[in-house]
Motif scaffolding. Sequence first.
Motif, mmCIF file in Angstrom:
data_model
loop_
_atom_site.group_PDB
_atom_site.id
_atom_site.type_symbol
_atom_site.label_atom_id
_atom_site.label_comp_id
_atom_site.label_asym_id
_atom_site.label_seq_id
_atom_site.Cartn_x
_atom_site.Cartn_y
_atom_site.Cartn_z
ATOM 1 N N VAL A 247 0.857 -1.174 0.000
ATOM 2 C CA VAL A 247 0.000 0.000 0.000
ATOM 3 C C VAL A 247 0.898 1.231 0.000
ATOM 4 C CG1 VAL A 247 -1.821 1.222 1.245
ATOM 5 C CG2 VAL A 247 -1.743 -1.258 1.314
ATOM 6 N N ASP A 248 0.498 2.257 -0.786
ATOM 7 C CA ASP A 248 1.318 3.468 -0.833
ATOM 8 C C ASP A 248 0.770 4.541 0.109
ATOM 9 O OD1 ASP A 248 -0.775 4.847 -2.111
ATOM 10 O OD2 ASP A 248 0.434 5.414 -3.841
ATOM 11 N N GLY A 249 1.333 5.735 0.053
ATOM 12 C CA GLY A 249 0.973 6.824 0.955
ATOM 13 C C GLY A 249 -0.458 7.302 0.842
ATOM 14 N N ASN A 250 -1.127 7.033 -0.267
ATOM 15 C CA ASN A 250 -2.548 7.372 -0.436
ATOM 16 C C ASN A 250 -3.456 6.216 -0.046
ATOM 17 O OD1 ASN A 250 -2.355 10.010 -1.445
ATOM 18 N ND2 ASN A 250 -1.938 9.273 -3.514
ATOM 19 N N LEU A 251 -2.891 5.172 0.519
ATOM 20 C CA LEU A 251 -3.595 3.930 0.831
ATOM 21 C C LEU A 251 -4.199 3.323 -0.427
ATOM 22 C CD1 LEU A 251 -5.259 4.524 4.306
ATOM 23 C CD2 LEU A 251 -3.018 3.591 3.766
ATOM 24 N N GLN A 252 -3.445 3.413 -1.511
ATOM 25 C CA GLN A 252 -3.836 2.782 -2.760
ATOM 26 C C GLN A 252 -3.153 1.431 -2.868
ATOM 27 O OE1 GLN A 252 -3.075 6.501 -5.188
ATOM 28 N NE2 GLN A 252 -4.676 5.504 -6.417
ATOM 29 N N ARG A 253 -3.832 0.524 -3.531
ATOM 30 C CA ARG A 253 -3.412 -0.875 -3.633
ATOM 31 C C ARG A 253 -2.287 -1.077 -4.640
ATOM 32 N NH1 ARG A 253 -4.964 -5.523 -6.864
ATOM 33 N NH2 ARG A 253 -4.901 -7.403 -5.586
ATOM 34 N N VAL A 254 -1.281 -1.814 -4.173
ATOM 35 C CA VAL A 254 -0.280 -2.383 -5.065
ATOM 36 C C VAL A 254 -0.576 -3.872 -5.047
ATOM 37 C CG1 VAL A 254 2.168 -2.817 -5.477
ATOM 38 C CG2 VAL A 254 1.431 -0.605 -4.552
ATOM 39 N N GLY A 255 -1.040 -4.372 -6.192
ATOM 40 C CA GLY A 255 -1.407 -5.781 -6.297
ATOM 41 C C GLY A 255 -0.329 -6.557 -7.021
ATOM 42 N N PHE A 256 -0.760 -7.534 -7.773
ATOM 43 C CA PHE A 256 0.183 -8.412 -8.463
ATOM 44 C C PHE A 256 0.557 -7.913 -9.854
ATOM 45 C CE2 PHE A 256 -1.952 -10.931 -5.299
ATOM 46 C CZ PHE A 256 -0.876 -11.521 -4.657
ATOM 47 N N GLY A 257 0.010 -6.774 -10.258
ATOM 48 C CA GLY A 257 0.395 -6.175 -11.522
ATOM 49 C C GLY A 257 -0.476 -6.538 -12.710
ATOM 50 N N LYS A 258 -1.564 -7.251 -12.478
ATOM 51 C CA LYS A 258 -2.450 -7.650 -13.579
ATOM 52 C C LYS A 258 -3.581 -6.631 -13.791
ATOM 53 C CE LYS A 258 -0.633 -11.861 -14.041
ATOM 54 N NZ LYS A 258 0.668 -11.794 -14.659
ATOM 55 N N GLY A 259 -3.896 -5.817 -12.780
ATOM 56 C CA GLY A 259 -4.925 -4.789 -12.903
ATOM 57 C C GLY A 259 -6.356 -5.290 -12.836
ATOM 58 N N MET A 260 -6.555 -6.535 -12.412
ATOM 59 C CA MET A 260 -7.908 -7.107 -12.423
ATOM 60 C C MET A 260 -8.860 -6.390 -11.462
ATOM 61 S SD MET A 260 -7.388 -11.130 -12.931
ATOM 62 C CE MET A 260 -7.142 -11.715 -14.582
#
Length: 190
Positions: free
Chosen positions: A121-134
């Motif tokens: 999770v980044d500073g905006n509490l946005q999701r870093v997932g597995f990179g597929k964008g699903m």
Amino acid sequence: MPLTKTIFRQNCLDKIKNSPKHNRVYKNAKINFKLLKELKKFKNKKILFYTSLPFEANTAKSIKIMRRKYEIFVPFMEGESFKMVPFRLPLKKRKFGIYEAGNSLRKIKKIDVAIVPVVGVDGNLQRVGFGKGMYDRFFAKLKKRPYTIFIQSEFCYTKEFICDDYDITCDLIITPRVEVQNKNMAINRK
């Protein structure tokens, strides 16, 4: 060198995959306890869960308990995204090694709560997932944003703003040791 989403994702995956395996049962129990406590605040709701990969937090216990009183849905992969299908057994291993319930003709257009696995999770509490964008593509199709809970087996967070505008954000992050609420971005270590 500035931190990028790709580098951060790999650092988080390394942290998750290299965490001690002997205490996974304990960590999963803590996560399920916190998750159930949070979900009991909602009455008669439709909840989207995920079926966990071996290194993700296992929410099977929460699903088992919540499906007695709530409508539970899980992702069913379709192309570059997924649709929601009712949770029902047996689950079958499909694309990316993910266990899915069978396909459904039902068109579920609204959910109240989404339980989403995250890598970081980044500073905006946005999701870093597995990179597929699903999940990003799935959330973009929803008419109304559900209350969103991110689940992490290991807390992996950066104060940097590395995500893109389309990356989903959460209302709450649950890990075995940390809870973060988006309202005040307060980190509570428990």
